[in-house]
Scaffold this motif. Sequence first.
Motif, PDB file in Angstrom:
ATOM      1  N   GLU A   1       0.938  -1.134   0.005  1.00 53.35           N
ATOM      2  CA  GLU A   1      -0.110  -0.066   0.006  1.00 53.35           C
ATOM      3  C   GLU A   1       1.020   1.291   0.026  1.00 53.35           C
ATOM      4  OE1 GLU A   1      -2.531  -0.696   3.548  1.00 53.35           O
ATOM      5  OE2 GLU A   1      -3.989  -1.873   2.272  1.00 53.35           O
ATOM      6  N   ILE A   2       2.030   1.175   0.657  1.00 56.38           N
ATOM      7  CA  ILE A   2       2.876   2.249   0.792  1.00 56.38           C
ATOM      8  C   ILE A   2       3.479   2.578  -0.615  1.00 56.38           C
ATOM      9  CG2 ILE A   2       5.063   3.326   1.818  1.00 56.38           C
ATOM     10  CD1 ILE A   2       4.231   1.941   4.380  1.00 56.38           C
ATOM     11  N   PHE A   3       4.293   1.624  -1.218  1.00 53.40           N
ATOM     12  CA  PHE A   3       4.639   1.639  -2.308  1.00 53.40           C
ATOM     13  C   PHE A   3       3.842   2.023  -3.438  1.00 53.40           C
ATOM     14  CE2 PHE A   3       8.340  -0.144  -0.194  1.00 53.40           C
ATOM     15  CZ  PHE A   3       9.448   0.481  -0.739  1.00 53.40           C
ATOM     16  N   ALA A   4       2.518   1.711  -3.374  1.00 54.96           N
ATOM     17  CA  ALA A   4       1.545   1.881  -4.444  1.00 54.96           C
ATOM     18  C   ALA A   4       1.182   3.383  -4.479  1.00 54.96           C
ATOM     19  CB  ALA A   4       0.536   0.856  -4.486  1.00 54.96           C
ATOM     20  N   GLY A   5       1.599   3.841  -3.061  1.00 58.14           N
ATOM     21  CA  GLY A   5       0.990   5.389  -3.085  1.00 58.14           C
ATOM     22  C   GLY A   5      -0.298   5.442  -2.109  1.00 58.14           C
ATOM     23  N   GLN A   6      -0.685   4.740  -1.765  1.00 57.34           N
ATOM     24  CA  GLN A   6      -1.974   4.531  -0.919  1.00 57.34           C
ATOM     25  C   GLN A   6      -1.674   5.366   0.261  1.00 57.34           C
ATOM     26  OE1 GLN A   6      -3.345   0.131  -2.033  1.00 57.34           O
ATOM     27  NE2 GLN A   6      -4.543   1.141  -0.636  1.00 57.34           N
TER      28      GLN A   6
ATOM     29  N   GLN B   1      15.632  -5.912   0.925  1.00 54.32           N
ATOM     30  CA  GLN B   1      14.133  -6.042   1.081  1.00 54.32           C
ATOM     31  C   GLN B   1      13.388  -4.766   0.429  1.00 54.32           C
ATOM     32  OE1 GLN B   1      11.825  -8.576   3.128  1.00 54.32           O
ATOM     33  NE2 GLN B   1      11.131  -7.439   1.459  1.00 54.32           N
ATOM     34  N   VAL B   2      13.817  -3.860   0.443  1.00 49.73           N
ATOM     35  CA  VAL B   2      13.148  -2.467   0.009  1.00 49.73           C
ATOM     36  C   VAL B   2      13.198  -2.501  -1.400  1.00 49.73           C
ATOM     37  CG1 VAL B   2      13.257  -0.291   0.099  1.00 49.73           C
ATOM     38  CG2 VAL B   2      13.972  -1.208   1.951  1.00 49.73           C
ATOM     39  N   THR B   3      14.222  -2.733  -1.988  1.00 46.59           N
ATOM     40  CA  THR B   3      14.404  -3.007  -3.456  1.00 46.59           C
ATOM     41  C   THR B   3      13.377  -3.928  -4.101  1.00 46.59           C
ATOM     42  OG1 THR B   3      16.071  -4.383  -3.680  1.00 46.59           O
ATOM     43  CG2 THR B   3      16.507  -2.195  -3.935  1.00 46.59           C
ATOM     44  N   ASP B   4      13.149  -5.149  -3.446  1.00 52.82           N
ATOM     45  CA  ASP B   4      12.316  -6.307  -3.791  1.00 52.82           C
ATOM     46  C   ASP B   4      10.902  -5.770  -3.699  1.00 52.82           C
ATOM     47  OD1 ASP B   4      11.687  -9.063  -4.476  1.00 52.82           O
ATOM     48  OD2 ASP B   4      10.780  -9.010  -2.355  1.00 52.82           O
ATOM     49  N   TRP B   5      10.427  -5.082  -2.441  1.00 48.99           N
ATOM     50  CA  TRP B   5       9.195  -4.487  -2.429  1.00 48.99           C
ATOM     51  C   TRP B   5       8.858  -3.524  -3.427  1.00 48.99           C
ATOM     52  CZ3 TRP B   5       9.791  -3.561   3.553  1.00 48.99           C
ATOM     53  CH2 TRP B   5       9.286  -4.599   4.254  1.00 48.99           C
ATOM     54  N   MET B   6       9.972  -2.706  -3.949  1.00 42.44           N
ATOM     55  CA  MET B   6       9.824  -1.445  -4.901  1.00 42.44           C
ATOM     56  C   MET B   6       9.517  -2.220  -6.317  1.00 42.44           C
ATOM     57  SD  MET B   6      12.469   1.462  -5.500  1.00 42.44           S
ATOM     58  CE  MET B   6      14.035   0.177  -5.945  1.00 42.44           C
ATOM     59  N   VAL B   7      10.384  -3.351  -6.624  1.00 41.78           N
ATOM     60  CA  VAL B   7       9.965  -3.920  -8.089  1.00 41.78           C
ATOM     61  C   VAL B   7       8.534  -4.595  -7.949  1.00 41.78           C
ATOM     62  CG1 VAL B   7      10.406  -5.808  -9.299  1.00 41.78           C
ATOM     63  CG2 VAL B   7      12.314  -4.387  -8.506  1.00 41.78           C
ATOM     64  N   GLN B   8       8.074  -4.985  -6.672  1.00 44.11           N
ATOM     65  CA  GLN B   8       6.804  -5.685  -6.621  1.00 44.11           C
ATOM     66  C   GLN B   8       5.751  -4.887  -6.537  1.00 44.11           C
ATOM     67  OE1 GLN B   8       6.194  -9.275  -4.117  1.00 44.11           O
ATOM     68  NE2 GLN B   8       8.141  -8.674  -3.415  1.00 44.11           N
ATOM     69  N   PHE B   9       5.724  -3.723  -5.970  1.00 46.65           N
ATOM     70  CA  PHE B   9       4.619  -2.918  -5.807  1.00 46.65           C
ATOM     71  C   PHE B   9       4.683  -1.292  -5.977  1.00 46.65           C
ATOM     72  CE2 PHE B   9       5.094  -5.689  -1.536  1.00 46.65           C
ATOM     73  CZ  PHE B   9       4.349  -6.565  -2.309  1.00 46.65           C
ATOM     74  N   ALA B  10       6.182  -0.860  -6.663  1.00 49.51           N
ATOM     75  CA  ALA B  10       6.252   0.638  -6.583  1.00 49.51           C
ATOM     76  C   ALA B  10       5.456   1.131  -8.066  1.00 49.51           C
ATOM     77  CB  ALA B  10       7.396   0.965  -6.409  1.00 49.51           C
ATOM     78  N   THR B  11       5.297   0.111  -9.098  1.00 48.08           N
ATOM     79  CA  THR B  11       4.975   0.634 -10.328  1.00 48.08           C
ATOM     80  C   THR B  11       4.000   1.828 -10.447  1.00 48.08           C
ATOM     81  OG1 THR B  11       5.548  -1.348 -11.417  1.00 48.08           O
ATOM     82  CG2 THR B  11       4.255   0.061 -12.537  1.00 48.08           C
TER      83      THR B  11
ATOM     84  N   ASP C   1       6.291  -7.182  12.497  1.00 48.51           N
ATOM     85  CA  ASP C   1       6.364  -6.917  11.334  1.00 48.51           C
ATOM     86  C   ASP C   1       6.416  -5.274  10.812  1.00 48.51           C
ATOM     87  OD1 ASP C   1       5.753  -9.385  10.493  1.00 48.51           O
ATOM     88  OD2 ASP C   1       3.958  -9.137   9.337  1.00 48.51           O
ATOM     89  N   LEU C   2       5.840  -4.521  11.781  1.00 51.64           N
ATOM     90  CA  LEU C   2       6.060  -3.161  11.841  1.00 51.64           C
ATOM     91  C   LEU C   2       7.681  -2.825  12.061  1.00 51.64           C
ATOM     92  CD1 LEU C   2       2.968  -1.719  13.938  1.00 51.64           C
ATOM     93  CD2 LEU C   2       3.396  -1.898  11.279  1.00 51.64           C
ATOM     94  N   ARG C   3       8.188  -3.476  13.023  1.00 49.64           N
ATOM     95  CA  ARG C   3       9.629  -3.460  13.007  1.00 49.64           C
ATOM     96  C   ARG C   3      10.425  -3.559  11.735  1.00 49.64           C
ATOM     97  NH1 ARG C   3      13.226  -0.516  15.206  1.00 49.64           N
ATOM     98  NH2 ARG C   3      11.575  -0.760  17.071  1.00 49.64           N
ATOM     99  N   ARG C   4      10.154  -4.532  10.976  1.00 44.18           N
ATOM    100  CA  ARG C   4      10.485  -4.773   9.489  1.00 44.18           C
ATOM    101  C   ARG C   4      10.441  -3.477   8.559  1.00 44.18           C
ATOM    102  NH1 ARG C   4       8.084  -9.556   6.432  1.00 44.18           N
ATOM    103  NH2 ARG C   4       9.664  -8.969   4.917  1.00 44.18           N
ATOM    104  N   LEU C   5       9.609  -2.585   8.703  1.00 45.22           N
ATOM    105  CA  LEU C   5       9.445  -1.589   8.184  1.00 45.22           C
ATOM    106  C   LEU C   5      10.142  -0.522   8.676  1.00 45.22           C
ATOM    107  CD1 LEU C   5       5.608  -1.602   7.396  1.00 45.22           C
ATOM    108  CD2 LEU C   5       7.311  -2.065   5.582  1.00 45.22           C
ATOM    109  N   VAL C   6       9.941  -0.340  10.120  1.00 42.26           N
ATOM    110  CA  VAL C   6      10.866   0.585  10.876  1.00 42.26           C
ATOM    111  C   VAL C   6      12.441   0.528  10.416  1.00 42.26           C
ATOM    112  CG1 VAL C   6      11.768   1.516  12.933  1.00 42.26           C
ATOM    113  CG2 VAL C   6       9.351   0.836  12.740  1.00 42.26           C
ATOM    114  N   ASP C   7      12.779  -0.853  10.163  1.00 41.75           N
ATOM    115  CA  ASP C   7      14.449  -1.036  10.243  1.00 41.75           C
ATOM    116  C   ASP C   7      14.674  -0.605   8.771  1.00 41.75           C
ATOM    117  OD1 ASP C   7      14.607  -2.026  12.466  1.00 41.75           O
ATOM    118  OD2 ASP C   7      14.430  -4.158  12.076  1.00 41.75           O
ATOM    119  N   ALA C   8      13.716  -0.683   7.792  1.00 38.39           N
ATOM    120  CA  ALA C   8      13.893  -0.410   6.471  1.00 38.39           C
ATOM    121  C   ALA C   8      13.762   0.975   6.222  1.00 38.39           C
ATOM    122  CB  ALA C   8      12.695  -1.014   5.613  1.00 38.39           C
ATOM    123  N   GLY C   9      13.323   1.777   7.209  1.00 33.69           N
ATOM    124  CA  GLY C   9      13.260   3.425   6.992  1.00 33.69           C
ATOM    125  C   GLY C   9      12.019   3.912   6.541  1.00 33.69           C
TER     126      GLY C   9
END
Length: 255
Positions: free
Chosen positions: A22-27, A86-96, A54-62
């Motif tokens: 949701e974050i990478f898609a801009g929601q 992990q961030v680049t993987d999410w970016m490829v999956q979700f950020a288009t 799980d929230l800690r994963r997002l915190v650690d990713a900045g």
Amino acid sequence: MKDAPTPRSPQRPSVAEALAKEIFAGQYQPGDFVPKEIDLCDQFSLNRSAVRSDLRRLVDAGIIERISGYGSRVRAYSEWNILDPQVTDWMVQFATPNPGIQREILTFRLDVEPYVAMTAAKRATARDLVAIEEAFEGMGHDFYNPESSNRGRLHSDHDVAFHVAIFKATHNIVWTQLSHILRPSIHLLVQTSNVSASDPEQSLERHRHLMECIRTRRPREAFFASVAVLEGTADALGMEMPETLLGEVPAALAR
């Protein structure tokens, strides 16, 4: 009679993955608060410990920050650990669909790649030139082969390989290593722009000109050829070229 295999327990839903999507898609934009822990517990049927993990994963990713008494807020793009695997993987999956992230990546590429192309034009070896040419030929083959069911994906893969080969042709240890880390972010823009490009033949020609500038050791021309490639990317994405002092010809090349 053999015993029936013990069924595997279903994997629990990932709050981190769902929020990242949701974050990478801009929601959720930088500055927005994501749902509170208690709401996430109800939504995913998880206990508070699992949600916090799980929230800690997002915190650690900045990507988010925890604010005591308020919840979790999305951080500015500049705070994200964008080179974290992990961030680049999410970016490829979700950020288009997210133009904000696309603009950040395009700005970075404009700041960097013309200088990389300039350096490659000075240092590329015969082996480097073969890698660049093979990637370019792959782009052309995919473009002119309409019967291929994977035409778009293969074209994008070869396009990314083309740019990565130029990074490696600098023979700089930092750029060479960054080419691996940056591959997902380059792929994100390439894949989207190749789908929406109004002038795919001209795009191919811009890449050919960049390759020729590197092959014939013309650093100044390679610099501007790289800028032209990125201008085509910006146009395909419907974006204005980012404002940047980089992307201008270095003083050493202006003479």
